[in-house]
Design an enzyme around this catalytic site. Sequence first.
Site, PDB file in Angstrom:
ATOM      1  N   LYS A   1       0.812  -1.224   0.000  1.00  0.00           N
ATOM      2  CA  LYS A   1       0.000   0.000   0.000  1.00  0.00           C
ATOM      3  C   LYS A   1       0.845   1.275   0.000  1.00  0.00           C
ATOM      4  CE  LYS A   1      -4.189  -1.988   1.952  1.00  0.00           C
ATOM      5  NZ  LYS A   1      -5.353  -1.765   2.809  1.00  0.00           N
TER       6      LYS A   1
ATOM      7  N   ASN B   1      -4.801   2.095  -1.771  1.00  0.00           N
ATOM      8  CA  ASN B   1      -5.346   0.741  -1.948  1.00  0.00           C
ATOM      9  C   ASN B   1      -6.102   0.599  -3.260  1.00  0.00           C
ATOM     10  OD1 ASN B   1      -7.792   2.142  -1.294  1.00  0.00           O
ATOM     11  ND2 ASN B   1      -8.676   0.224  -0.559  1.00  0.00           N
TER      12      ASN B   1
END
Length: 257
Positions: free
Chosen positions: A56, A77
């Site tokens: 991420k 994300n």
Amino acid sequence: MEYGLIGEKLGHSYSKQIHAEFADYHYELLPLTGEEFPVFMEKKDFRAINVTVPYKRCVLPYLSFLDPLAKRIGAVNTIVNRDGSLYGYNTDYYGFLYLLDKNGISVKNKKVLVLGNGGVAQPVFLALSERGAGEVITVKHRAGDGVLTYAQAAAMHADADIIINASPVGMFPDVDATPIDLTPYKNLSAAVDIIANPRKTRFLLEAEKEGIKTADGLSMLVAQAKYAVELFLNITIDDAKIAPVEEKIALSMEQKN
């Protein structure tokens, strides 16, 4: 790949089933090693993807545009490929807010312990700040700048109101693990776990035994997926669809287990 999810270990993921409920496209689960990850990102051979642990933050250097919210969070994300330029977003933030609201959990003026400070935890920190949490303490096994150990947290903050597990401890297949001993915490009004599989982690089961309100990560997972689909396809989906999808996925999880 047109649409999908990248991460290191995806055997526990229900994202494929969730996306199928919101949109009619082929969604793949693509586990990537540390060596495979940069090759995949540089190739840009996808329309849009979701990103999970541990990438991420790692995706940030590959982006042409970073949504202001994702920039504040420092983790992404959701990535949309627009003519070769990668646009990064964070829908976990909205998913976490949905989780709090669905379960009637107010963090305003509350002392909150957050377990973990990786990419999963970052939208949690921002959401807590935006919702007016009184004090937020980050807890990990090793102390650091602004981070307490579990022993230090128990000694200094046993009066915490809410504990949020934003670590992977307790995630399938390590379902017998729990990140924290709840014994010292006698003032808890809620225990929240970002983990969606299993839905009832050992952490939440132990909290329930103490009569503490619990909230699992499935609603957050489904909600963030809904917001991701909106970005993937540039459409709007009614929030009312989140709950029925969550119920369907929960039933699927129960049957599988």
